[in-house]
Design a protein around this motif. Structure first.
Motif, mmCIF file in Angstrom:
data_model
loop_
_atom_site.group_PDB
_atom_site.id
_atom_site.type_symbol
_atom_site.label_atom_id
_atom_site.label_comp_id
_atom_site.label_asym_id
_atom_site.label_seq_id
_atom_site.Cartn_x
_atom_site.Cartn_y
_atom_site.Cartn_z
ATOM 1 N N GLY A 87 11.226 7.765 -17.013
ATOM 2 C CA GLY A 87 9.974 7.342 -17.737
ATOM 3 C C GLY A 87 8.878 7.662 -16.927
ATOM 4 N N ARG A 88 8.754 7.519 -15.508
ATOM 5 C CA ARG A 88 7.711 7.827 -14.828
ATOM 6 C C ARG A 88 7.207 9.051 -14.519
ATOM 7 N NH1 ARG A 88 10.464 3.896 -10.941
ATOM 8 N NH2 ARG A 88 10.610 2.052 -12.242
ATOM 9 N N GLU A 89 8.220 9.949 -14.854
ATOM 10 C CA GLU A 89 7.999 11.456 -14.884
ATOM 11 C C GLU A 89 7.453 12.214 -15.828
ATOM 12 O OE1 GLU A 89 11.575 12.932 -13.024
ATOM 13 O OE2 GLU A 89 11.557 11.692 -11.294
ATOM 14 N N VAL A 90 6.813 13.258 -15.700
ATOM 15 C CA VAL A 90 6.368 14.162 -16.912
ATOM 16 C C VAL A 90 7.217 15.389 -16.670
ATOM 17 C CG1 VAL A 90 4.483 15.352 -17.825
ATOM 18 C CG2 VAL A 90 3.926 13.247 -16.940
ATOM 19 N N SER A 91 7.950 15.607 -17.593
ATOM 20 C CA SER A 91 8.987 16.675 -17.884
ATOM 21 C C SER A 91 8.002 17.849 -18.315
ATOM 22 C CB SER A 91 10.349 16.642 -18.739
ATOM 23 O OG SER A 91 10.911 17.698 -18.813
ATOM 24 N N LEU A 92 7.938 19.056 -17.650
ATOM 25 C CA LEU A 92 7.369 20.121 -18.302
ATOM 26 C C LEU A 92 8.187 20.884 -19.301
ATOM 27 C CD1 LEU A 92 5.832 21.697 -14.819
ATOM 28 C CD2 LEU A 92 4.834 20.363 -16.706
ATOM 29 N N ASP A 93 9.567 20.672 -19.308
ATOM 30 C CA ASP A 93 10.389 21.378 -20.301
ATOM 31 C C ASP A 93 10.389 20.626 -21.794
ATOM 32 O OD1 ASP A 93 11.762 19.136 -19.426
ATOM 33 O OD2 ASP A 93 13.863 20.212 -19.620
ATOM 34 N N ARG A 94 9.558 19.810 -21.841
ATOM 35 C CA ARG A 94 9.396 18.903 -23.100
ATOM 36 C C ARG A 94 8.088 19.215 -23.707
ATOM 37 N NH1 ARG A 94 11.036 12.664 -22.705
ATOM 38 N NH2 ARG A 94 13.163 13.299 -23.911
ATOM 39 N N TRP A 95 7.316 20.148 -23.186
ATOM 40 C CA TRP A 95 6.222 20.632 -23.574
ATOM 41 C C TRP A 95 6.488 21.666 -24.668
ATOM 42 C CZ3 TRP A 95 1.910 20.978 -19.060
ATOM 43 C CH2 TRP A 95 1.846 19.582 -18.744
ATOM 44 N N GLU A 96 5.765 21.663 -25.771
ATOM 45 C CA GLU A 96 6.150 22.763 -26.883
ATOM 46 C C GLU A 96 4.820 23.443 -27.133
ATOM 47 O OE1 GLU A 96 7.947 20.850 -30.046
ATOM 48 O OE2 GLU A 96 9.375 19.780 -28.931
ATOM 49 N N PRO A 97 4.820 24.705 -27.645
ATOM 50 C CA PRO A 97 3.639 25.465 -27.973
ATOM 51 C C PRO A 97 2.905 24.533 -29.056
ATOM 52 C CG PRO A 97 5.641 26.833 -27.964
ATOM 53 C CD PRO A 97 6.297 25.504 -27.547
ATOM 54 N N VAL A 98 1.819 24.612 -29.236
ATOM 55 C CA VAL A 98 1.096 23.937 -30.118
ATOM 56 C C VAL A 98 1.375 24.295 -31.681
ATOM 57 C CG1 VAL A 98 -1.306 23.589 -31.005
ATOM 58 C CG2 VAL A 98 -0.913 23.803 -28.843
ATOM 59 N N SER A 99 1.900 25.487 -31.958
ATOM 60 C CA SER A 99 2.170 25.962 -33.330
ATOM 61 C C SER A 99 3.625 25.190 -33.700
ATOM 62 C CB SER A 99 2.552 27.489 -33.132
ATOM 63 O OG SER A 99 3.808 27.655 -32.458
ATOM 64 N N VAL A 100 4.420 24.633 -32.915
ATOM 65 C CA VAL A 100 5.734 23.815 -33.453
ATOM 66 C C VAL A 100 5.211 22.415 -33.257
ATOM 67 C CG1 VAL A 100 7.070 26.075 -33.061
ATOM 68 C CG2 VAL A 100 6.688 24.316 -31.187
ATOM 69 N N LEU A 101 4.350 22.033 -32.949
ATOM 70 C CA LEU A 101 4.047 20.483 -32.663
ATOM 71 C C LEU A 101 4.104 19.875 -34.165
ATOM 72 C CD1 LEU A 101 1.615 20.193 -29.585
ATOM 73 C CD2 LEU A 101 3.907 19.636 -29.746
ATOM 74 N N PRO A 102 4.661 18.694 -34.239
ATOM 75 C CA PRO A 102 4.600 17.999 -35.784
ATOM 76 C C PRO A 102 2.942 17.502 -35.964
ATOM 77 C CG PRO A 102 5.755 16.411 -34.066
ATOM 78 C CD PRO A 102 5.535 17.914 -33.209
ATOM 79 N N GLN A 103 2.875 17.461 -37.133
ATOM 80 C CA GLN A 103 1.623 16.698 -37.568
ATOM 81 C C GLN A 103 1.347 15.561 -37.188
ATOM 82 O OE1 GLN A 103 -1.012 18.585 -39.089
ATOM 83 N NE2 GLN A 103 0.574 20.321 -38.534
ATOM 84 N N PRO A 104 0.233 14.773 -36.715
ATOM 85 C CA PRO A 104 -0.173 13.507 -36.378
ATOM 86 C C PRO A 104 0.638 12.273 -37.193
ATOM 87 C CG PRO A 104 -2.065 14.809 -36.004
ATOM 88 C CD PRO A 104 -0.935 15.618 -36.719
ATOM 89 N N ASP A 105 0.606 12.555 -38.409
ATOM 90 C CA ASP A 105 0.915 11.692 -39.526
ATOM 91 C C ASP A 105 2.570 11.562 -39.384
ATOM 92 O OD1 ASP A 105 1.080 14.211 -40.799
ATOM 93 O OD2 ASP A 105 1.102 13.377 -42.587
ATOM 94 N N GLU A 106 3.238 12.775 -39.193
ATOM 95 C CA GLU A 106 4.479 12.846 -38.921
ATOM 96 C C GLU A 106 5.117 12.150 -37.614
ATOM 97 O OE1 GLU A 106 5.470 17.111 -38.834
ATOM 98 O OE2 GLU A 106 5.268 17.085 -41.240
ATOM 99 N N VAL A 107 4.257 12.124 -36.622
ATOM 100 C CA VAL A 107 4.752 11.524 -35.327
ATOM 101 C C VAL A 107 4.499 10.099 -35.507
ATOM 102 C CG1 VAL A 107 3.810 11.269 -33.110
ATOM 103 C CG2 VAL A 107 3.770 13.388 -34.070
ATOM 104 N N VAL A 108 3.264 9.553 -36.309
ATOM 105 C CA VAL A 108 3.307 8.173 -36.415
ATOM 106 C C VAL A 108 4.459 7.494 -37.221
ATOM 107 C CG1 VAL A 108 1.890 6.384 -37.730
ATOM 108 C CG2 VAL A 108 0.809 8.318 -36.185
ATOM 109 N N VAL A 109 4.819 8.459 -38.416
ATOM 110 C CA VAL A 109 5.825 7.717 -39.113
ATOM 111 C C VAL A 109 7.343 7.723 -38.363
ATOM 112 C CG1 VAL A 109 7.271 8.133 -40.999
ATOM 113 C CG2 VAL A 109 4.627 8.300 -41.469
#
Length: 176
Positions: A87-109
């Motif tokens: 939880g204290r580390e940032v994993s680079l393999d979890r980063w996704e290209p911007v084109s496949v990121l969910p919409q902010p409202d989807e993330v909130v829900v």
């Protein structure tokens, strides 16, 4: 070798017994880090650490019939330790290209739904928490394996799961 006592005694005596232990409980031990959604590498670490702990404590196991529960508790503690560290580390393999990121409202829900589920789950007793996590993340385990892991009677697994799910539903309805 039928009983856990026989298997544990054989494991204390030599490699053949150890192989029988691993064969008997391997899927159960793997199911715990999977239920925490750890990466494959982290789950493998938890798996290995759990077996190492058993090897270190094998001669001190007083109730071999409860070995499944002991392994689940140990793997759970190991998984939580990994989560705290990761939880204290940032994993680079979890980063996704911007084109496949969910919409902010989807993330909130999604985040709100997950938060409510985990909040409700954490208010249940430990037995229900463990039973529901195992059921959700390791559905391939038999009732006998689940019962052994939780130290329950096989015939009560289904009824207990139903009661735990009902309690979780009630808790979720109260969080709306």
């Amino acid at each position: 070798m039928d009983s856990n006592t026989e298997v544990v005694l054989a494991a204390r005596a030599g490699l053949t017994g150890w192989d029988a232990l691993v064969e008997r409980y391997s899927r159960l031990v793997w199911s715990v880090p999977r239920s925490f959604r750890l990466s494959h590498a982290d789950a493998a670490d938890v798996y290995q650490c759990t077996w190492l702990c058993l090897a270190e404590h094998l001669t001190r196991i007083r109730r071999p019939e409860r070995l499944g529960a002991w392994l689940v508790r140990t793997a759970t503690r190991q998984s939580i330790a990994v989560l705290r560290t990761r939880g204290r580390e940032v994993s680079l393999d979890r980063w996704e290209p911007v084109s496949v990121l969910p919409q902010p409202d989807e993330v909130v829900v999604t985040n709100d739904r997950q938060r409510r589920l985990w909040t409700a789950l954490m208010t249940l007793n430990e037995r229900c928490q463990r039973l529901l996590c195992i059921a959700a993340h390791s559905p391939e385990l038999s009732c006998a394996q689940v019962a052994d892991a939780l130290g329950m009677n096989v015939s009560s697994v289904g009824r207990t799961r139903t009661r735990c799910l009902s309690a979780l539903r009630r808790k979720l309805e109260g969080l709306r």
